[in-house]
Write an enzyme that holds these catalytic residues in place. Structure first.
Site, PDB file in Angstrom:
ATOM      1  CE1 TYR A  71      50.912  38.848 -15.462  1.00  0.00           C
ATOM      2  CE2 TYR A  71      51.753  37.506 -17.270  1.00  0.00           C
ATOM      3  CZ  TYR A  71      50.717  38.207 -16.678  1.00  0.00           C
ATOM      4  OH  TYR A  71      49.486  38.274 -17.292  1.00  0.00           O
ATOM      5  CG  ASN A 112      40.674  41.303 -15.944  1.00  0.00           C
ATOM      6  OD1 ASN A 112      41.241  40.715 -16.854  1.00  0.00           O
ATOM      7  ND2 ASN A 112      40.748  42.635 -15.797  1.00  0.00           N
ATOM      8  CB  SER A 155      48.845  34.635 -18.262  1.00  0.00           C
ATOM      9  OG  SER A 155      49.741  35.008 -19.285  1.00  0.00           O
ATOM     10  CG  ASP A 185      44.950  48.020  -4.365  1.00  0.00           C
ATOM     11  OD1 ASP A 185      44.964  46.915  -4.940  1.00  0.00           O
ATOM     12  OD2 ASP A 185      45.993  48.581  -3.940  1.00  0.00           O
ATOM     13  CB  SER A 213      52.927  34.292 -18.447  1.00  0.00           C
ATOM     14  OG  SER A 213      53.267  34.991 -19.625  1.00  0.00           O
ATOM     15  CB  THR A 258      45.323  45.670 -23.178  1.00  0.00           C
ATOM     16  OG1 THR A 258      46.629  45.320 -22.659  1.00  0.00           O
ATOM     17  CG2 THR A 258      44.517  44.398 -23.420  1.00  0.00           C
ATOM     18  CE  LYS A 279      47.973  36.996 -14.467  1.00  0.00           C
ATOM     19  NZ  LYS A 279      46.567  37.271 -14.108  1.00  0.00           N
TER      20      LYS A 279
END
Length: 261
Positions: A153, A89, A140, A62, A142, A188, A157
């Site tokens: 998020y 990633n 991203s 992790d 985003s 994905t 990001k």
């Protein structure tokens, strides 16, 4: 396929699925030794199926755990003698109104999507300074603008975007390039539910000039380019891999609305 990474050692986090899996395979195809991180060992082994086992190391764990990330880098250098590329990633997204985000939701998002990038860079940079290597972070679309229902998020990001730029300023003159990619929707495991909705896909098609989601291998090819000597004068770039999403100023498609498309 080129052998741009023959003799190079690469760590890819979140390499069990999606963009991470595609990226790990791309580096293996180009001759690199690849260390694959992810939470699910079985998925990591699926990623490397068919490749030379001697040129990879499956390293489950992790990335929100700084002790683990330290061990990941140490084990890589102990086994292979060097580190040339880090691809940060690992990450995930949650969707929903801001008012419904709990402190636990927020902390979990930041721990993986932002802390994991920080820990990875912190532990890898001393090794990358030795090899004049590079880091490619996953931002991203985003991370370049806001979304409805993805505030946590967007925050994570957006932080990765500016963290990438700041590190590029500090380390570029020392021989380590630091860049990021900023994908839009990519097919994905994480987007399966989205892509079941014809309304969602139609809305994305309306905003994406290419007219479809990206494939993981299409993003992986850009990551490999940024990490390669072909990109040796590229530093501090947040490269959209978005099918033309950011070519728009945000106004609607007048041609379509007026029946002239």
């Amino acid at each position: 396929m080129m052998d741009r990474f023959e003799g190079k050692v690469v760590i890819v986090t979140g390499a069990g699925t999606g963009i991470g899996a595609g990226t790990a395979r791309r580096f293996l195809q180009e001759g690199a030794v690849v260390v694959l991180n992810g939470r699910r060992e079985a998925k990591l082994r699926e990623t490397i199926a068919g490749f030379d086992a001697a040129k990879s190391l499956v390293h489950p764990g992790d990335v929100s755990d700084e002790t683990y990330v330290k061990r990941l880098v140490e084990d890589t250098v102990t086994k292979f003698g060097r580190l040339d590329v880090l691809v940060n990633n690992a990450g995930f997204a949650t969707f929903g109104p801001f008012a419904q985000i709990t402190t636990q939701d927020w902390r979990k998002m930041m721990a993986t999507d932002l802390d994991g990038v920080y820990f990875g860079a912190r532990e890898a940079l001393p090794q990358l300074l030795k090899t004049k290597g590079s880091i490619v972070n996953l931002s991203s679309a985003s991370g370049l603008g806001g979304d409805w229902g993805m505030s946590a998020y967007n925050a994570a990001k957006g932080a990765v975007t500016n963290f990438t730029r700041a590190l590029a300023l500090e380390y570029g003159s020392r021989g380590v390039r630091i860049n990021a990619v900023a994908p839009s929707i990519t097919s994905t495991e994480a987007t399966v539910d989205f892509e079941k909705s014809e309304a969602v896909i139609a809305a994305f098609r309306d905003r994406l000039p290419i007219g479809r989601s990206a494939k993981p291998e299409e993003v992986a090819g850009v990551i490999a380019f940024l990490a390669s000597e072909d990109a040796r004068f590229i530093n501090g770039v947040i490269l959209p891999v978005d099918g033309g999403l950011h070519a728009s100023n945000g106004q609607p498609n007048f041609l379509s609305l007026l029946g002239q498309a």
